[in-house]
Design an enzyme around this catalytic site. Structure first.
Site, short mmCIF file in Angstrom:
data_model
loop_
_atom_site.label_atom_id
_atom_site.label_comp_id
_atom_site.label_asym_id
_atom_site.label_seq_id
_atom_site.Cartn_x
_atom_site.Cartn_y
_atom_site.Cartn_z
N ASP A 140 0.83 -1.10 -0.01
CA ASP A 140 0.03 -0.13 -0.03
C ASP A 140 0.85 1.18 -0.03
O ASP A 140 0.43 2.25 -0.84
CB ASP A 140 -1.03 -0.06 1.28
N ARG A 186 5.05 4.16 6.42
CA ARG A 186 4.75 4.04 7.79
C ARG A 186 4.74 2.43 8.25
O ARG A 186 5.00 1.46 7.49
CB ARG A 186 3.27 4.75 7.96
N GLU A 200 3.08 -0.03 7.80
CA GLU A 200 2.40 -1.04 7.13
C GLU A 200 3.07 -1.63 6.18
O GLU A 200 3.73 -2.63 6.31
CB GLU A 200 1.08 -0.25 6.56
N ASP A 208 -5.74 -2.65 -2.73
CA ASP A 208 -4.85 -1.91 -3.42
C ASP A 208 -4.21 -2.31 -4.66
O ASP A 208 -4.20 -1.79 -5.80
CB ASP A 208 -3.76 -1.42 -2.52
N TRP A 226 -11.22 -6.04 -1.86
CA TRP A 226 -10.03 -6.60 -1.67
C TRP A 226 -9.54 -8.08 -1.85
O TRP A 226 -8.84 -8.35 -2.74
CB TRP A 226 -9.84 -6.42 0.00
N GLU A 239 -2.08 8.96 -1.01
CA GLU A 239 -3.20 8.12 -0.32
C GLU A 239 -4.49 8.89 -0.29
O GLU A 239 -5.58 8.37 -0.70
CB GLU A 239 -2.75 7.65 1.15
N HIS A 274 0.99 6.31 -2.07
CA HIS A 274 -0.02 5.20 -2.25
C HIS A 274 -0.27 4.86 -3.41
O HIS A 274 -1.06 5.94 -4.15
CB HIS A 274 -1.06 5.62 -1.44
C1 BGC Z 1 -4.07 0.79 3.88
C2 BGC Z 1 -4.78 0.87 2.51
C3 BGC Z 1 -5.72 -0.33 2.60
C4 BGC Z 1 -6.56 -0.21 3.78
C5 BGC Z 1 -7.69 -1.12 3.94
C6 BGC Z 1 -4.71 0.90 4.92
O1 BGC Z 1 -4.28 0.94 6.09
O2 BGC Z 1 -3.02 1.68 3.67
O3 BGC Z 1 -4.52 1.33 1.42
O4 BGC Z 1 -6.35 -0.88 1.53
O5 BGC Z 1 -5.93 0.15 5.16
O6 BGC Z 1 -8.97 -0.35 3.85
#
Ligand code: BGC
Length: 751
Positions: free
Chosen positions: A332, A336, A338, A345, A401, A631, A652
């Site tokens: 994504d 950060r 993640e 995505d 997703w 994002e 993003h």
């Molecule tokens: C991510 C998104 C992801 C989402 C789920 C986020 O924290 O960065 O891009 O798809 O969570 O909704």
């Protein structure tokens, strides 16, 4: 790899990188020597002190509890009579922090290494030297390494032998690497040195990117250089990294008095700026700093240029968004805490990605993990590799997703034409459709459950994470769409798809019955889905059907009749007008909205959205200095403040999906038979662009489409590769079907 004996350190070593090494005697003349290596953690390997290969962040990020990849290196040139083989391993994705809530040790409590050297002699014999408990473990110069938190490389650190390696009976299966290598790419020099109003020493590399900062420096023994990373400065020009959340991204180099090029080898960062927190006395020597881009090796396959500098910058941002987030898994964001393989995505962007670059190997690897992680009931989680485990109170299975399971393989097949992609993934696709079939309270409707929905849409209030569109509607629309892709895949493979054709008919009928009335979506639906507390917004109690995203999905997923289209498209245009001539769509509506307009005769409105410069729009971020896709449409608000600290990545790629429309409508190149064997080239010029020039190096050859304005006409130049049949459609309605060759046309510009 023949044996894969997993070795660990005899003592706990925490977040430091450790080195496993041993020497072997090579007594005969060597024909070929191959090192195979892998780790739980990330490793670098060396033979006789020479770093092997140019890959970084090996063994890559996979669903480790299902498989860990090993790499093989030709090390023939490095072999001597007594050969020392070593590998240094740091926590990486498998042992360090990954996912939310500061989780670490997700796959294993400590790092492991497995490696072996196979030597073939000129006399036809061979020997396999497998690293075992005769090998030793020592500390390394890397005293700390973590994907999120950064790295400390201490050239003065004493290297201490910790004892002999210990064999661990570990549950990991080493398999051959089926991805493309992660390697270093561009090396960018600083474009500015800034002392901020707060007195911070900041270096600007001019490009938001993923990789790391290398530093050539001598210094005195014990002197330190330490810096942290940021994507943006705040409105006062100060360093801003609150959007990295808990990820520290701190790099520290401890100097030993000799000149070296220092670089982190066991972590990566997403950044444009660094703030120098420690640096030797005296002036900062900018010449020593480079920002090195790191991503999966992919061949660039497309180019797109217009006469409009802002649109060119947008395409540049899309490309850098892809480079930054195609680092072994489709992430994504790269900065950060993640950097996860979010499936939503991934599906949103994969078509644009597969136009821009050859991503076959990249996705072959990721889809392998997606298949391995699919539940027995067909479920596909929000991220792959999956990082929630059992820690989440709600299941992270969401429409839009999980549909990566159908959309990614089908898209790859359409663009590359390789049936094997469908063979490999047919069960993945089928499983996901069956999951949806059984997920809802009704057989052919997916009602209730957890969904991210039209994530970050603007129609539920500017600060809501959740869009206004009813998740039930979104979920059932994707159920229908994924089923339609499964049917197409099955038909290509010669399977009997009558059961799924029947299912599709019933899902579409159920959708129309439950969500539509007189050819329009109904407007209000009860809240049935589970929303995480942190994501609740003021619109939570009523979920809408008359939204831009709902209309777009109905139009694009074939949930309406042909007769209903004109009214639906009029309604969509009306909603765009009511929203100030802007989109209100989020993650799921945005990739399709321009197509929905263009496919239904409203390219004029699509262009208005495309050229819009107010929030939300693609050019808003360009106007605010973006060098990658954001994002949030307005990650930096008009007043210079930030959207939030918790979900505000400036790298993003999702909204970069618009590249698909840029190639498909501005240049007009659309694939109508797999591998671009049949295409439509229907360019839609715009005077605001002046000219457009696009090319795609497809598996069937290079396709080009360009146009430019003269005083009173528009001229088109279209190149079709041999073996491709192209239906050329010009804006004045002129149509002809051609084969390989170059075709030029001119039409009046007043059409
Ligand atoms: C991510 C998104 C992801 C989402 C789920 C986020 O924290 O960065 O891009 O798809 O969570 O909704």
């Amino acid at each position: 790899m023949k044996k894969a004996i997993w070795l660990k350190s005899p003592v706990e070593t925490g977040a430091a990188a450790i080195t496993f090494s041993g020497s072997v005697s090579v007594k005969k003349e060597v024909l070929r020597a191959t090192l195979s290596a892998t780790s739980i953690g990330v490793y670098t390997a060396s033979v006789n002190g020479n770093r092997v290969g140019n890959r970084v962040l090996t063994p890559g990020y996979t669903s480790y509890n299902n498989r860990v990849m090993f790499q093989t290196y030709d090390v023939t040139e490095l072999i001597t009579d007594k050969t020392t083989v070593s590998i240094t391993v740091a926590p990486g994705w498998a042992v360090g922090h990954i996912g939310f809530s500061g989780r670490e040790k997700l796959y294993h409590p400590h790092v492991l290494a497995a490696f072996e050297l196979e030597v073939c002699y000129t006399d036809g014999t061979s020997e396999l030297f497998v690293a075992d408990e005769s090998f030793t473990v020592s500390t390394s110069e890397v005293t700390f390494a973590d994907i999120y938190d950064g790295e400390t490389l201490d050239k003065t650190a004493p290297i201490v032998t910790l004892g002999n390696a210990v064999i661990e009976d570990a549950p990991f299966t080493a398999v051959p690497d089926n991805g493309a290598p992660i390697t270093e790419h561009e090396s960018l020099s600083p474009i500015a040195y800034i002392v901020t109003p707060n007195g911070e020493k900041v270096i600007d590399f001019g490009q938001n990117m993923t990789g790391y900062v290398t530093l050539r420096i001598k210094g005195k023994r014990g002197e330190r250089v330490s810096f942290t990373h940021a994507e943006v400065l705040d409105s006062d020009g100060n360093f801003y990294n609150a959007n990295y959340r808990k990820a520290k991204n701190v790099i520290t180099y401890v100097l030993d008095g000799e000149e070296h090029v220092y670089k982190p080898e066991y972590s990566f960062q997403g950044f444009r700026y660094i703030r120098l927190d420690e640096y030797p006395e005296g002036e900062v020597d900018l010449n020593g700093f480079r920002a090195v881009a790191v991503h999966t090796q992919m061949t660039r396959t497309a180019d797109f240029t217009t006469g409009n500098a802002k649109i060119n910058q947008l395409y540049h941002n899309i490309i850098w968004g892809q480079k930054s987030n195609y680092l072994d898994v489709p992430t994504d964001c790269p900065q950060r805490n993640e950097r996860l393989g979010w499936t939503g995505d991934t599906q949103v962007f994969c078509r644009a990605a597969a136009i821009n670059y050859d991503v076959r190997r990249f996705f072959e690897k990721w889809l392998t993990d997606l298949r391995l992680e699919q539940g027995e009931d067909g479920r596909v989680m929000g991220t792959c590799p999956e990082t929630y485990g059992t820690c989440s109170p709600i299941s992270r299975i969401s429409a839009g997703w999980g549909d990566a399971a159908t959309i990614v393989p089908w898209t790859l097949y359409e663009l590359y034409g390789d049936k094997q992609i469908l063979e490999d993934n047919f069960e993945l696709m089928r499983g996901w459709v069956e999951y949806m079939h059984s997920a809802g309270s009704e057989e052919f409707l997916w009602l209730g459950g957890f969904h991210y929905g039209d994530w970050l849409a603007m129609d539920a209030g500017a600060d809501s994470y959740v869009g206004a569109t009813a998740n039930d509607l979104v979920a059932t629309a994707f159920f229908a769409y994924s089923t339609s892709l499964l049917i197409k895949a099955g038909e290509v493979l010669g399977k009997d798809m009558s059961y799924y054709r029947d299912m599709h008919t019933k899902v579409v009928a159920a959708f129309r019955e439950y969500f539509m009335e007189n050819g329009m979506p109904k407007d209000e639906f009860p809240l049935t889905e589970i929303l995480p507390d942190s994501k609740k917004s003021s619109s939570d109690t009523v979920r809408r059907g008359v939204t831009q995203t709902a209309l777009v999905l109905i139009l694009q997923f074939g949930l309406c009749t042909e007769q209903e289209r004109p009214a639906l498209i009029n309604k969509l245009v009306e909603l765009i007008d009511e929203f100030g001539g802007r989109m209100s769509t989020g993650f799921l509506g945005t990739p399709y909205i321009l197509h929905a307009l263009s496919d239904n005769g409203r390219t004029d409105v699509a262009y208005k959205l495309f050229f819009n410069e107010n929030n939300p729009s693609w050019l808003y971020s360009v106007n605010h200095g973006a060098t990658t896709i954001w994002e949030h449409w307005n990650g930096i608000k008009e007043d210079g403040s930030f959207w939030s600290t918790s979900m505000n990545s400036f790298n993003h790629y999702a909204y970069g999906a618009v590249a698909d429309w840029m190639f498909g409508v501005i240049a007009g190149i659309k694939v109508t038979a797999p591998a671009y064997k049949e295409i439509i080239v229907a360019p839609m010029p715009s005077e605001k662009l002046g000219f457009a020039r696009a090319g795609i190096d497809t598996v069937s050859g290079r396709i080009e489409s360009s146009w430019y304005y003269t005083a009173d006409s528009v001229r088109f130049e279209i190149t079709v590769p041999d073996g491709t049949v192209a239906k050329i459609v010009l804006p004045n309605g002129y149509t002809e079907t051609v084969r390989g060759g170059k075709y030029c046309y001119g039409i009046s510009k007043n059409i």
